[in-house]
Design a protein around this motif. Structure first.
Motif, short mmCIF file in Angstrom:
data_model
loop_
_atom_site.label_atom_id
_atom_site.label_comp_id
_atom_site.label_asym_id
_atom_site.label_seq_id
_atom_site.Cartn_x
_atom_site.Cartn_y
_atom_site.Cartn_z
N ILE A 106 -38.20 -7.57 65.29
CA ILE A 106 -38.25 -8.98 64.93
C ILE A 106 -36.85 -9.47 64.54
N HIS A 107 -36.14 -8.66 63.77
CA HIS A 107 -34.77 -9.01 63.38
C HIS A 107 -33.88 -9.15 64.62
N GLU A 108 -34.00 -8.21 65.55
CA GLU A 108 -33.18 -8.24 66.77
C GLU A 108 -33.53 -9.44 67.64
N VAL A 109 -34.81 -9.75 67.75
CA VAL A 109 -35.22 -10.92 68.54
C VAL A 109 -34.59 -12.18 67.95
N ARG A 110 -34.70 -12.35 66.65
CA ARG A 110 -34.14 -13.55 66.01
C ARG A 110 -32.63 -13.63 66.18
N HIS A 111 -31.96 -12.50 66.01
CA HIS A 111 -30.51 -12.45 66.19
C HIS A 111 -30.14 -12.85 67.63
N HIS A 112 -30.85 -12.27 68.58
CA HIS A 112 -30.58 -12.53 69.99
C HIS A 112 -30.78 -14.01 70.34
N LEU A 113 -31.87 -14.59 69.86
CA LEU A 113 -32.16 -16.00 70.17
C LEU A 113 -31.09 -16.91 69.57
N LYS A 114 -30.71 -16.63 68.34
CA LYS A 114 -29.70 -17.45 67.67
C LYS A 114 -28.37 -17.36 68.40
N GLU A 115 -27.97 -16.16 68.75
CA GLU A 115 -26.70 -15.95 69.45
C GLU A 115 -26.73 -16.59 70.83
N GLU A 116 -27.85 -16.42 71.51
CA GLU A 116 -27.97 -16.98 72.85
C GLU A 116 -27.89 -18.50 72.83
N GLU A 117 -28.66 -19.13 71.95
CA GLU A 117 -28.67 -20.59 71.88
C GLU A 117 -27.35 -21.14 71.32
N GLY A 118 -26.74 -20.40 70.40
CA GLY A 118 -25.53 -20.89 69.75
C GLY A 118 -24.24 -20.58 70.48
N GLU A 119 -24.26 -19.57 71.36
CA GLU A 119 -23.03 -19.18 72.06
C GLU A 119 -23.21 -19.11 73.57
N PHE A 120 -24.15 -18.28 74.01
CA PHE A 120 -24.31 -18.03 75.44
C PHE A 120 -24.61 -19.32 76.20
N PHE A 121 -25.57 -20.11 75.73
CA PHE A 121 -25.96 -21.32 76.44
C PHE A 121 -24.79 -22.29 76.56
N ILE A 122 -23.99 -22.40 75.52
CA ILE A 122 -22.85 -23.32 75.53
C ILE A 122 -21.87 -22.93 76.64
N GLN A 123 -21.58 -21.63 76.73
CA GLN A 123 -20.67 -21.16 77.78
C GLN A 123 -21.30 -21.28 79.16
N ALA A 124 -22.58 -20.92 79.27
CA ALA A 124 -23.25 -20.94 80.57
C ALA A 124 -23.35 -22.37 81.12
N ARG A 125 -23.56 -23.34 80.25
CA ARG A 125 -23.63 -24.75 80.71
C ARG A 125 -22.32 -25.17 81.39
N LYS A 126 -21.20 -24.61 80.94
CA LYS A 126 -19.90 -24.94 81.52
C LYS A 126 -19.74 -24.30 82.90
N LEU A 127 -20.44 -23.20 83.13
CA LEU A 127 -20.29 -22.46 84.39
C LEU A 127 -21.25 -22.93 85.48
N LEU A 128 -22.45 -23.32 85.09
CA LEU A 128 -23.48 -23.70 86.07
C LEU A 128 -23.57 -25.22 86.18
N ASP A 129 -23.55 -25.73 87.41
CA ASP A 129 -23.67 -27.18 87.56
C ASP A 129 -25.12 -27.61 87.35
N GLU A 130 -25.33 -28.92 87.24
CA GLU A 130 -26.67 -29.44 86.92
C GLU A 130 -27.72 -29.02 87.93
N GLU A 131 -27.37 -29.04 89.21
CA GLU A 131 -28.32 -28.65 90.25
C GLU A 131 -28.75 -27.20 90.07
N GLN A 132 -27.79 -26.33 89.79
CA GLN A 132 -28.11 -24.92 89.54
C GLN A 132 -29.02 -24.79 88.32
#
Length: 152
Positions: A106-132
């Motif tokens: 449960i701790h790892e899931v929460r950590h992963h979700l927070k990191e993903e939404e707070g860091e990964f998604f921000i970077q990924a949005r810059k790499l993938l265009d809207e159509e993708q």
């Protein structure tokens, strides 16, 4: 066709995971049998999510140099969760070990979700265009639903 881009689709799934984690956590110290009965729903959700996410977000992001380390890190966290789920499914472990491992998951899931939404998604949005993003959201939702239906 999907109403959600890949990030919206993943957040819907993340919210489901948070609720399942909260429910199991609330049971762990008071009713271990109920927690064990609730656990398979979380396990299926995590497996469906990881399989579809790795294929429809991590793999496309890994095609960019800036996305390699991000995706590798996220995949390694999925692997850690897989290891914990494997341990939870080992019928030979004690209740105390099961409870401790479940808390760790449960701790790892929460950590992963927070990191993903707070860091990964921000970077990924810059790499993938809207159509993708739109196309990947639809593919993610189809695969996630298919996995869940076939593993209930």
């Amino acid at each position: 066709m999907s109403q959600n881009d890949i990030f919206q689709a993943l957040i819907v799934s993340h919210d489901v995971q948070r609720k399942l984690c909260d429910n199991i956590e609330s049971l762990l110290d008071s009713d271990l049998d109920a927690a064990k009965k609730a656990y398979p729903e979380l396990e299926i959700e995590l497996q469906a999510h990881a399989a579809a996410e790795e294929r429809h977000l991590y793999a496309p992001v890994m095609q960019y140099d800036e996305g390699l380390d991000l995706s590798r890190h996220a995949i390694s966290e999925h692997h850690e969760m897989d290891e914990m789920m494997h341990k939870l499914n080992d019928g030979r472990i004690s209740d105390d070990t099961w409870k401790e491992t479940c808390h760790d998951l449960i701790h790892e899931v929460r950590h992963h979700l927070k990191e993903e939404e707070g860091e990964f998604f921000i970077q990924a949005r810059k790499l993938l265009d809207e159509e993708q993003q739109e196309r990947l959201g639809a593919l993610y939702e189809v695969e996630h639903s298919h996995f869940e239906r076939n593993n209930d």
